[in-house]
Design a protein around this motif. Sequence first.
Motif, PDB file in Angstrom:
ATOM      1  N   ASP A 178     -17.245  -6.951  -1.179  1.00  0.00           N
ATOM      2  CA  ASP A 178     -15.885  -6.541  -1.546  1.00  0.00           C
ATOM      3  C   ASP A 178     -15.096  -6.353  -0.249  1.00  0.00           C
ATOM      4  O   ASP A 178     -15.321  -5.394   0.491  1.00  0.00           O
ATOM      5  CB  ASP A 178     -15.953  -5.243  -2.359  1.00  0.00           C
ATOM      6  CG  ASP A 178     -14.570  -4.731  -2.763  1.00  0.00           C
ATOM      7  OD1 ASP A 178     -13.584  -5.064  -2.074  1.00  0.00           O
ATOM      8  OD2 ASP A 178     -14.495  -3.987  -3.755  1.00  0.00           O
ATOM      9  N   ILE A 235     -11.687  -6.234   0.019  1.00  0.00           N
ATOM     10  CA  ILE A 235     -10.291  -5.981  -0.381  1.00  0.00           C
ATOM     11  C   ILE A 235      -9.463  -5.356   0.746  1.00  0.00           C
ATOM     12  O   ILE A 235      -8.266  -5.560   0.830  1.00  0.00           O
ATOM     13  CB  ILE A 235     -10.250  -5.103  -1.658  1.00  0.00           C
ATOM     14  CG1 ILE A 235      -8.864  -5.115  -2.308  1.00  0.00           C
ATOM     15  CG2 ILE A 235     -10.687  -3.689  -1.391  1.00  0.00           C
ATOM     16  CD1 ILE A 235      -8.805  -4.484  -3.689  1.00  0.00           C
ATOM     17  N   HIS A 236     -10.129  -4.603   1.647  1.00  0.00           N
ATOM     18  CA  HIS A 236      -9.391  -3.942   2.740  1.00  0.00           C
ATOM     19  C   HIS A 236      -9.342  -4.795   4.010  1.00  0.00           C
ATOM     20  O   HIS A 236      -9.040  -4.284   5.088  1.00  0.00           O
ATOM     21  CB  HIS A 236     -10.044  -2.585   3.062  1.00  0.00           C
ATOM     22  CG  HIS A 236      -9.970  -1.595   1.935  1.00  0.00           C
ATOM     23  ND1 HIS A 236      -8.831  -0.880   1.643  1.00  0.00           N
ATOM     24  CD2 HIS A 236     -10.884  -1.211   1.006  1.00  0.00           C
ATOM     25  CE1 HIS A 236      -9.050  -0.088   0.595  1.00  0.00           C
ATOM     26  NE2 HIS A 236     -10.291  -0.272   0.185  1.00  0.00           N
ATOM     27  N   LYS A 276      -4.293  -4.522  -1.826  1.00  0.00           N
ATOM     28  CA  LYS A 276      -4.242  -3.324  -0.973  1.00  0.00           C
ATOM     29  C   LYS A 276      -3.236  -3.551   0.140  1.00  0.00           C
ATOM     30  O   LYS A 276      -2.439  -2.685   0.465  1.00  0.00           O
ATOM     31  CB  LYS A 276      -5.613  -3.033  -0.341  1.00  0.00           C
ATOM     32  CG  LYS A 276      -6.630  -2.497  -1.284  1.00  0.00           C
ATOM     33  CD  LYS A 276      -6.401  -1.045  -1.642  1.00  0.00           C
ATOM     34  CE  LYS A 276      -7.210  -0.711  -2.874  1.00  0.00           C
ATOM     35  NZ  LYS A 276      -6.516  -0.383  -4.055  1.00  0.00           N
TER      36      LYS A 276
HETATM   37  C1  LIG Z   1     -13.417  -1.181  -1.931  1.00  0.00           C
HETATM   38  C2  LIG Z   1     -12.469  -1.276  -3.078  1.00  0.00           C
HETATM   39  N1  LIG Z   1     -12.645  -2.212  -4.006  1.00  0.00           N
HETATM   40  C3  LIG Z   1     -11.797  -2.334  -5.051  1.00  0.00           C
HETATM   41  C4  LIG Z   1     -10.721  -1.484  -5.195  1.00  0.00           C
HETATM   42  C5  LIG Z   1      -9.848  -1.622  -6.381  1.00  0.00           C
HETATM   43  O1  LIG Z   1      -9.470  -2.918  -6.510  1.00  0.00           O
HETATM   44  P1  LIG Z   1      -8.868  -3.496  -7.842  1.00  0.00           P
HETATM   45  O2  LIG Z   1      -7.710  -2.624  -8.192  1.00  0.00           O
HETATM   46  O3  LIG Z   1      -8.485  -4.870  -7.447  1.00  0.00           O
HETATM   47  O4  LIG Z   1      -9.959  -3.447  -8.844  1.00  0.00           O
HETATM   48  C6  LIG Z   1     -10.487  -0.490  -4.245  1.00  0.00           C
HETATM   49  C7  LIG Z   1      -9.371   0.443  -4.400  1.00  0.00           C
HETATM   50  O5  LIG Z   1      -9.255   1.426  -3.737  1.00  0.00           O
HETATM   51  C8  LIG Z   1     -11.389  -0.382  -3.167  1.00  0.00           C
HETATM   52  O6  LIG Z   1     -11.229   0.549  -2.223  1.00  0.00           O
END
Ligand SMILES: Cc1ncc(COP(=O)(O)O)c(C=O)c1O
Length: 394
Positions: free
Chosen positions: A204, A206-207, A240
């Motif tokens: 993951d 995302i950040h 994000k």
């Molecule tokens: C590591 C991580 N993954 C996923 C998410 C949430 O992502 P999504 O809204 O796309 O499910 C966050 C949100 O804070 C996160 O920190």
Amino acid sequence: MDTKAFVEKYLTDRRETDSSKWDQLKEKFGRTDLLPLWIADMEFRTCDAVTNALMARVRHGIYGYSAVPDSYYAALDRWMTIRHNCSVPKEWVRFSTGCVTGIAWAIAAFTDPGDACMILTPVYYPFHNVVTNNKRTLVKVPLQYRDGYASMDYESIEKAIVENHVKLFIQCSPQNPMGRVFTEEELDKVLSICQRHQVLVVSDEIHQDIIIGKNPFVPAATVKNGKYQDILIILNSATKSFNLATLLHSHIIIPNEELRKRYDKFASGMNRTEVSIMGMLATQAAYENGGEWLDGLLAVIRENDAMLRQKLKSDLPKAVVCTLEGTYLVMVDLRAYMPSGGAQSIIQDQCHLAVDYGEWFGEGYEGFIRMNLATDPKLIEEAANRLISVLGKK
Ligand SMILES: Cc1ncc(COP(=O)(O)O)c(C=O)c1O
């Protein structure tokens, strides 16, 4: 644009806009008189490029079934190549409505009920629930914590994999909530353990764009020139970085063809693989024209981080503000000021702050709070002052 100008231009009042962070304090924390620094979104309007792309579509007025154009894949590839040195060919890319949904789908596609899935704690709390809610066995391996810094314990990771027959490792990189941006060497070590034991890795990322310190973000797909691509399912999005969470658009990137086939078989059973047109347009616009806005945002986060550190260092010296290499979420170890527990009532009822509590992310983190720095510098200053005035007396 300097940070003051960025804040002036983009800071937005979110009260009474159906914002979880501001308008759901009562439901989440039981009271409304709290300064909200929880949940991971921001008080800054997204970049003008995104707003303009969405406005153009609103003016057009049609939201019928849509296709993803080649220009979308080109924008994603270009962003990933320029920012992260990671080319992403079109064939690798699938879509989901969020990264947590992506984890759930990867679990469903690549494991069976009862299979063991591993996480390294403390970690974003849905990582725990998404495994147990899907009736898989959760294997938790603690990160090693020392003086505000978390690192991986490779021996424990390998032992847990072998003993529990782990099938899937759900990695968080950059790491929420410990703010780590893992080095290539660290990623190489953990991925080589996974490869040796045939463990698939959901990474993951995302950040990925919120890099605050000196470590560059290393996408798992680029470690050792792509050595681990065959065991990877990468999740990322612009949500994000550009404050787009509820546009519900994210990527599932699968370099290996066999894994893609398995994923596509699973996805065909869900019978819905189109994307949200608004999510897609916003993401493409952000990747094509949002770079400067993002750099402005990062400068604000860096300043907020520095301000929090400086204030606590001077007036709450036993607080440990964890090193923030990436993400805009900083963990603060306040155990020295709350030795007998009760953090929630002190932080909420006395400091009047809404934060994420350490124990939400993993055992052993009672007395830690996670604060969201992607907001008005005045709010960070106010939050620091409240912590100082309440905890300073303890
Ligand atoms: C590591 C991580 N993954 C996923 C998410 C949430 O992502 P999504 O809204 O796309 O499910 C966050 C949100 O804070 C996160 O920190």
